[in-house]
Write a protein that holds these residues in place. Structure first.
Motif, short mmCIF file in Angstrom:
data_model
loop_
_atom_site.label_atom_id
_atom_site.label_comp_id
_atom_site.label_asym_id
_atom_site.label_seq_id
_atom_site.Cartn_x
_atom_site.Cartn_y
_atom_site.Cartn_z
N GLY A 102 -28.13 5.74 6.08
CA GLY A 102 -27.90 6.31 4.76
C GLY A 102 -26.87 5.60 3.93
O GLY A 102 -26.80 5.80 2.70
N THR A 103 -26.05 4.74 4.54
CA THR A 103 -25.05 3.96 3.78
C THR A 103 -25.50 2.51 3.59
O THR A 103 -24.75 1.72 3.01
CB THR A 103 -23.68 3.96 4.48
OG1 THR A 103 -23.78 3.26 5.73
CG2 THR A 103 -23.20 5.39 4.72
N ALA A 104 -26.69 2.17 4.10
CA ALA A 104 -27.19 0.79 4.03
C ALA A 104 -26.21 -0.18 4.66
O ALA A 104 -26.01 -1.30 4.17
CB ALA A 104 -27.51 0.40 2.59
N LYS A 105 -25.62 0.23 5.77
CA LYS A 105 -24.68 -0.65 6.48
C LYS A 105 -25.44 -1.86 7.01
O LYS A 105 -26.51 -1.73 7.60
CB LYS A 105 -24.04 0.13 7.63
CG LYS A 105 -22.82 -0.51 8.26
CD LYS A 105 -22.26 0.39 9.36
CE LYS A 105 -21.70 1.68 8.80
NZ LYS A 105 -21.23 2.60 9.88
N LEU A 106 -24.90 -3.03 6.77
CA LEU A 106 -25.58 -4.26 7.16
C LEU A 106 -25.68 -4.34 8.69
O LEU A 106 -24.65 -4.31 9.37
CB LEU A 106 -24.81 -5.47 6.62
CG LEU A 106 -25.57 -6.76 6.40
CD1 LEU A 106 -26.68 -6.57 5.37
CD2 LEU A 106 -24.61 -7.86 5.94
N PRO A 107 -26.89 -4.44 9.24
CA PRO A 107 -27.02 -4.56 10.70
C PRO A 107 -26.31 -5.82 11.20
O PRO A 107 -26.18 -6.81 10.48
CB PRO A 107 -28.54 -4.66 10.90
CG PRO A 107 -29.15 -4.10 9.67
CD PRO A 107 -28.19 -4.42 8.56
N ARG A 108 -25.87 -5.75 12.43
CA ARG A 108 -25.09 -6.87 12.98
C ARG A 108 -25.84 -8.19 12.89
O ARG A 108 -25.24 -9.23 12.57
CB ARG A 108 -24.72 -6.56 14.44
CG ARG A 108 -23.73 -7.54 15.04
CD ARG A 108 -23.17 -7.02 16.35
NE ARG A 108 -22.40 -5.81 16.14
CZ ARG A 108 -21.12 -5.78 15.75
NH1 ARG A 108 -20.49 -6.92 15.49
NH2 ARG A 108 -20.50 -4.63 15.61
N GLU A 131 -37.03 3.25 -4.06
CA GLU A 131 -37.66 2.67 -2.88
C GLU A 131 -36.67 2.58 -1.72
O GLU A 131 -37.03 2.74 -0.55
CB GLU A 131 -38.23 1.30 -3.21
CG GLU A 131 -38.83 0.56 -2.01
CD GLU A 131 -39.83 1.40 -1.22
OE1 GLU A 131 -39.86 1.24 0.02
OE2 GLU A 131 -40.58 2.19 -1.83
N ARG A 132 -35.42 2.32 -2.06
CA ARG A 132 -34.40 2.24 -1.01
C ARG A 132 -34.26 3.56 -0.27
O ARG A 132 -34.18 3.58 0.96
CB ARG A 132 -33.07 1.85 -1.65
CG ARG A 132 -31.99 1.42 -0.67
CD ARG A 132 -30.69 1.22 -1.42
NE ARG A 132 -29.80 0.33 -0.71
CZ ARG A 132 -28.49 0.29 -0.89
NH1 ARG A 132 -27.93 1.08 -1.79
NH2 ARG A 132 -27.72 -0.54 -0.22
N VAL A 133 -34.23 4.66 -1.00
CA VAL A 133 -34.12 5.98 -0.37
C VAL A 133 -35.36 6.25 0.49
O VAL A 133 -35.25 6.72 1.63
CB VAL A 133 -33.92 7.07 -1.42
CG1 VAL A 133 -34.01 8.46 -0.77
CG2 VAL A 133 -32.57 6.91 -2.12
N HIS A 134 -36.54 5.96 -0.04
CA HIS A 134 -37.77 6.15 0.76
C HIS A 134 -37.70 5.29 2.03
O HIS A 134 -38.12 5.74 3.11
CB HIS A 134 -39.00 5.79 -0.07
CG HIS A 134 -39.36 6.80 -1.11
ND1 HIS A 134 -39.77 8.09 -0.78
CD2 HIS A 134 -39.36 6.74 -2.47
CE1 HIS A 134 -40.03 8.77 -1.89
NE2 HIS A 134 -39.78 7.98 -2.93
N GLY A 135 -37.17 4.08 1.89
CA GLY A 135 -37.04 3.21 3.07
C GLY A 135 -36.09 3.78 4.10
O GLY A 135 -36.32 3.67 5.31
N MET A 136 -35.00 4.41 3.64
CA MET A 136 -34.06 5.04 4.56
C MET A 136 -34.73 6.18 5.33
O MET A 136 -34.48 6.35 6.53
CB MET A 136 -32.85 5.56 3.79
CG MET A 136 -31.93 4.49 3.25
SD MET A 136 -30.63 5.19 2.20
CE MET A 136 -29.66 3.71 1.83
#
Length: 314
Positions: free
Chosen positions: A54-60, A211-216
């Motif tokens: 939900g915060t779009a934290k960048l994956p490692r 689209e970002r929210v739908h992707g989440m």
């Protein structure tokens, strides 16, 4: 001008700012790779462990080996503090520079960015004093407190238009002996810095945020909220109100459908992005670049080089 190869410590602190969904995280990594830098998070909600989708934290794996600081440093039950962040961010920034590397501050939480970069002093606080003043407010009303404030800080008395800040101004004066207005921030960097803003096409961003929210949601936001609820998310004053998290807690409670939560999150995210743009547009020091420019990383690196020129010549 070319960047000073082998001398990254002479470069200014670099900040990548702008609205949510504009690509700040990716640009921050690209700049860190080019400059020999490390990323310092300035997104208040990415402090929280487990709040990833939900915060779009960048994956490692998308950090490409770039060190990231101040991610996953709080439990969801803890409250974020700008004053504490200022202390931590400046200590980390100084450490990065001492290692001969470039700090790259990345985030859209405007007050946190300013806390890291600017000469911004936080006034003292005391729960007991505040409680006493709140009792005075309840007993005598705001007019009596405003008269007390006008006697010691007429500027704040004229500016403040709500009871919470009225109490806060009197609390600050009682604890510090200084007017609340003396703590107003100045646009003056604590250390040499350059702010790079990502200028967006607002209509394109509106569609992208939806689209970002739908992707989440497709990535499992509902399950993430469910796990965090079991870890005490509802008890966290900051985390529980985060975009998407508050809405999906209501889905768990049965007061919203998932479809309603999605639409509410999209609308709230768009409003938040507008507020971020207003905040950063109000700072004349921000240099704006087109968020979709094919040469974005190169243009941003050139901005850093120009900002470094006076330091190198000094």
């Amino acid at each position: 001008m070319t960047l000073p190869v082998g001398r990254p410590a002479v470069l200014p602190v670099v900040a990548v700012v702008g609205p949510t969904g504009s690509g700040k995280s990716d640009l921050g990594v690209a700049l860190a790779q080019r400059l020999g830098g490390e990323v310092v998070n300035a997104d208040a909600l990415q402090f929280y462990r487990g709040m990833d989708i939900g915060t779009a934290k960048l994956p490692r794996e998308e950090r490409h080996g770039v060190e990231h600081h101040l991610l996953d440093v709080l439990d969801v039950t803890e409250e974020a503090s700008v004053a504490a962040y200022q202390e931590d961010a400046r200590r980390i920034i100084d450490g990065i520079r001492e290692r001969g590397r470039v700090p790259v501050l990345v985030g859209g939480s405007g007050l946190y960015v300013r806390a890291a970069l600017d000469r911004l002093e936080f006034p003292p606080t005391d729960a007991g004093v505040r409680a006493r003043l709140e009792a005075d407010l309840a007993a005598g009303g705001s007019a009596a407190l405003r008269a007390r404030l006008r006697a010691v800080d007429p500027l704040s008395a004229d500016r403040i238009d709500d009871d919470r800040r009225l109490v806060r101004a009197l609390e600050v004066h009682e604890l510090s002996g200084r007017p609340f207005s003396a703590f107003m921030p100045r646009r003056e960097y604590h250390r040499p810095a350059v702010q790079i803003g990502l200028a967006v096409d607002r209509e394109v961003l509106r569609a992208r945020l939806a689209e970002r929210v739908h992707g989440m949601v497709r990535a499992g936001l509902a399950d993430e909220v469910r796990r965090l609820a079991a870890a005490g998310l509802r008890d966290g004053r900051t985390a529980s109100r985060a975009l998407g998290y508050g809405q999906f807690l209501r889905v768990l409670d049965g007061t919203l459908t998932e479809a309603e939560a999605v639409e509410d999150t999209i609308a709230a995210t768009r409003r938040f992005a507008r507020r971020q743009l207003t905040w950063f547009r109000g700072d004349p020091r921000v240099a704006w670049l087109d968020w979709q420019a094919p040469d974005l990383a190169e243009a941003a690196t050139a901005l850093v080089a120009r900002a470094a020129a006076p330091i190198l010549e000094g």
